[in-house]
Design an enzyme around this catalytic site. Structure first.
Site, short mmCIF file in Angstrom:
data_model
loop_
_atom_site.label_atom_id
_atom_site.label_comp_id
_atom_site.label_asym_id
_atom_site.label_seq_id
_atom_site.Cartn_x
_atom_site.Cartn_y
_atom_site.Cartn_z
CG ASP A 199 18.48 -46.37 16.39
OD1 ASP A 199 19.07 -46.33 15.30
OD2 ASP A 199 18.06 -45.36 16.99
CD GLU A 209 23.14 -46.46 15.00
OE1 GLU A 209 23.21 -45.83 13.93
OE2 GLU A 209 22.26 -46.24 15.86
#
Length: 642
Positions: free
Chosen positions: A367, A396
């Protein structure tokens, strides 16, 4: 339990909603909007920066490495020196050195004069980690220590100054060119939002709960119970949303990285899930959140209470104890880890190693990967690969394509936001024509050749579901999925997309609206779009059956803007003409039936239709070439037959 029929609307969104969707069609927390990118460019005139520009970007054994830095006209540097280590230690002024050459001065419209500096690091042996810092001295400065250290200007890091900036960089010397493990190259990933996927109750259904911010009761046992469904669908890898202890239903605010949230199950449930998944030929990756924690995490509470605490340097305090760096510097409830802290790194690395080693996890979706430095990611990849050589790291990276490419050699893969945007524009809101799609694919694929592997998706937990963007038209979804699955990037299916999950309100129109894209998966099969599910099953089978879809070279075969028709082939790398095993992918985005005439192949042969999004699609050989007939608003895939 959600009723899909109640969520669907056939009304066309108002133009304001369409404009909003266009501007934020693949928006995610951490995106850099255009004004932020412009500010980052402008900041160059007042900074000395190394934006992780290496040539080659992922050096191999025996290759020398060019390292580039830039100083703005308001940073009148006289000289620059690179300090580096090859033993893993932190570089400083006592480390090995190389002078940087002032190669040229460029002038750019927005920022004026930029001085380009370059050093060439000698070749190193495979698996060496090179860590370095770049010092600069002003004109007429005679001090021993550098006046300034080059800082990372990528992501949001350009905002930081002095001791708060990232000034340590790194890369790994590869034994061979970085690539995904074979299981990932051949994979079909299924993203599961655990709290909303399936309960432990018989049948897996959810009790009705209109509060989308509340816990809905999905569990790890529910995922285990769904394995037969997932195996039948054909997926080969499960991506689980965060499962560690946290305060919210989404769990991106961890308070313990090593323990499963008891509302989801136990650590033993993770072990059982990975064992059962592996037995059925499926891998499991975790959504891992190394960028930030909850403000109720014990380490952060301790750092706030005691400036001498062991965890005090895990976080960046602008003014202790209540002014600190947080997620985007906008969410105080999510304090950010300091990328430079050895203690924070140790905590993150040990947690990742534990999930890999003790629970059989096969890798991580990472993330907000732009929240850490390249030095951090170089070490993270080293320590995880040391424990599990076939594990993967997929970031990400919500940044510009040039910044995405600089993760080459630092992360194995990237979530492909630019491709998702292109597919949603072309097949979702349909404001791109076939010429724009083809131009994008050609340029983007060329640009990203020296970048981490890409992982494609149509929708995810942070954005409007594709069916909402497509005004609930499943034919548009089928065409987008056909395109996604016939490009080489490893595809992801967001849970429920395959059975027609959608919503009727733009997630950006209401506070906490992202929860609309995270609604409960229905397990009463009468609520499923069975035609769409059958299409996805066939699409997965075709991708598995034809290696060229995973390893081939895309070539445009037909492009007619007026006809709204488009075709490309995935071919064997050295093939001059389509051969058995190649795939021809065709689209008709018009509202009438169209016939596409493609160049005649080298040898006459027949073509069979593997899959059509709707109706009958035909291919026949004529004296002029391959004649493809497609119904309105449809796509189809063909292959030559012997």
């Amino acid at each position: 339990m959600p009723d899909l029929t109640e969520q669907v609307t056939n009304e066309t969104p108002p133009m304001s909603a369409v404009t909003e969707m266009t501007d934020n069609i693949t928006s995610a927390p951490g995106d850099l909007p255009v004004p932020e990118i412009e500010a980052r460019i402008l900041a160059q005139q007042n900074q000395f920066r190394h934006d992780n520009i290496l040539i080659p970007s992922a050096p191999q054994a025996g290759q020398a490495v060019e390292i580039w830095a830039t100083s703005g006209e308001n940073y009148p540097l006289e000289r620059s020196v690179l300090f580096y280590t090859t033993d893993g230690s932190l570089p400083d002024t006592s480390s090995m050195t190389l002078p940087l050459e002032k190669v040229r001065v460029d002038w750019e419209t927005q920022v004026g004069y930029l001085t380009r500096w370059r050093a060439i690091l000698p070749a190193q042996t495979a698996h060496t980690i090179v860590r370095y810092r770049i010092g600069g001295w002003y004109r007429h400065s005679y001090q021993e220590e550098p006046d300034v250290w080059a800082q990372d200007g990528q992501g949001h890091w350009y905002r930081q100054r002095g001791l708060l900036a990232v000034t340590t960089f790194a890369y790994t010397v590869e034994a061979k060119a970085p690539h995904f493990p074979q299981w990932t190259q051949d994979g079909i990933i299924y993203q599961i939002f655990v709290d909303r996927f399936r309960t432990s109750e018989p049948g897996g259904d959810f009790p009705h709960n209109p509060d989308l911010q509340a816990l809905h009761g999905g569990t790890l046992q529910g995922v285990i119970d769904a394995l037969p469904y997932l195996a039948d669908l054909g997926v080969t890898c499960l991506w689980l949303s965060p499962i560690h202890q946290a305060e919210t239903y989404h769990r991106y605010d961890g308070i313990d990285f090593n323990t499963v949230d008891p509302r989801l199950g136990t650590n033993e449930d993770v072990k059982e899930l990975t064992q059962r998944a592996h037995a059925q030929g499926m891998r499991v990756i975790l959504d891992f959140v190394p960028s930030h924690v909850s403000w109720h995490h014990p380490a952060f509470l301790e750092a706030q209470q005691n400036q001498d605490a062991e965890s005090a340097d895990w976080f960046t305090f602008y003014a202790w104890p209540d002014n600190y760096r947080s997620f985007l510097d906008m969410v105080p409830s999510l304090p950010s880890f300091s990328t430079e802290s050895r203690g924070a790194r140790r905590y993150i690395f040990e947690s990742a190693i534990t999930w890999l080693k003790d629970y059989g996890i096969d890798g991580f979706r990472l993330d907000h990967a732009i929240g850490h430095s390249m030095d951090f990611w170089t070490e993270f990849r080293q320590v995880t690969r040391a424990v599990a050589p076939e594990s993967i790291t997929v970031g990400e990276v919500t940044d510009t394509p040039d910044s995405m490419a600089r993760f080459h050699g630092k992360l194995d893969g990237l979530l492909d936001f630019p491709l998702a945007s292109a597919l949603r524009h072309t097949f979702g809101i349909k404001d791109w024509n076939v010429q724009k799609l083809d131009t994008f694919l050609y340029s983007y694929e060329q640009f990203m050749m020296q970048a981490p592997e890409r992982v494609s998706f149509l929708d995810n937990h942070d954005m409007n579901r594709f069916l909402f963007v497509a005004n609930q038209d499943t034919q548009r979804l089928k065409m987008a999925a056909l395109c996604q699955f016939t490009l080489t990037a490893t595809p992801v299916i967001y849970y429920g997309t395959e059975v027609g999950m959608s919503h009727s309100v733009d997630i950006g129109a209401v506070a906490g609206g992202d929860a609309l894209a995270r609604q409960d998966m229905p397990w009463t099969t009468e609520q499923w779009n069975q035609d769409l599910l059958s299409f996805y099953r066939s699409l997965i089978q075709i991708r598995k059956a034809f290696p060229v879809l995973r390893q081939g070279k895309r070539r445009t075969m037909h492009l007619n803007v007026a006809q709204k028709a488009y075709a490309y082939a995935q071919t064997s790398i050295d093939a001059d003409a389509l051969i058995y095993g190649d795939i021809l992918v065709t689209f008709n985005l018009s509202n009438t039936q169209q016939t596409l005439l493609l160049p005649k192949p080298g040898k006459a042969r027949e073509y069979t239709c593997l899959l059509a999004t709707c109706g009958r699609a035909n291919a026949r050989l004529t004296a002029q070439g391959i004649e493809i007939t497609l119904p309105a608003q449809s796509g189809a895939a063909f292959t030559p037959v012997v």
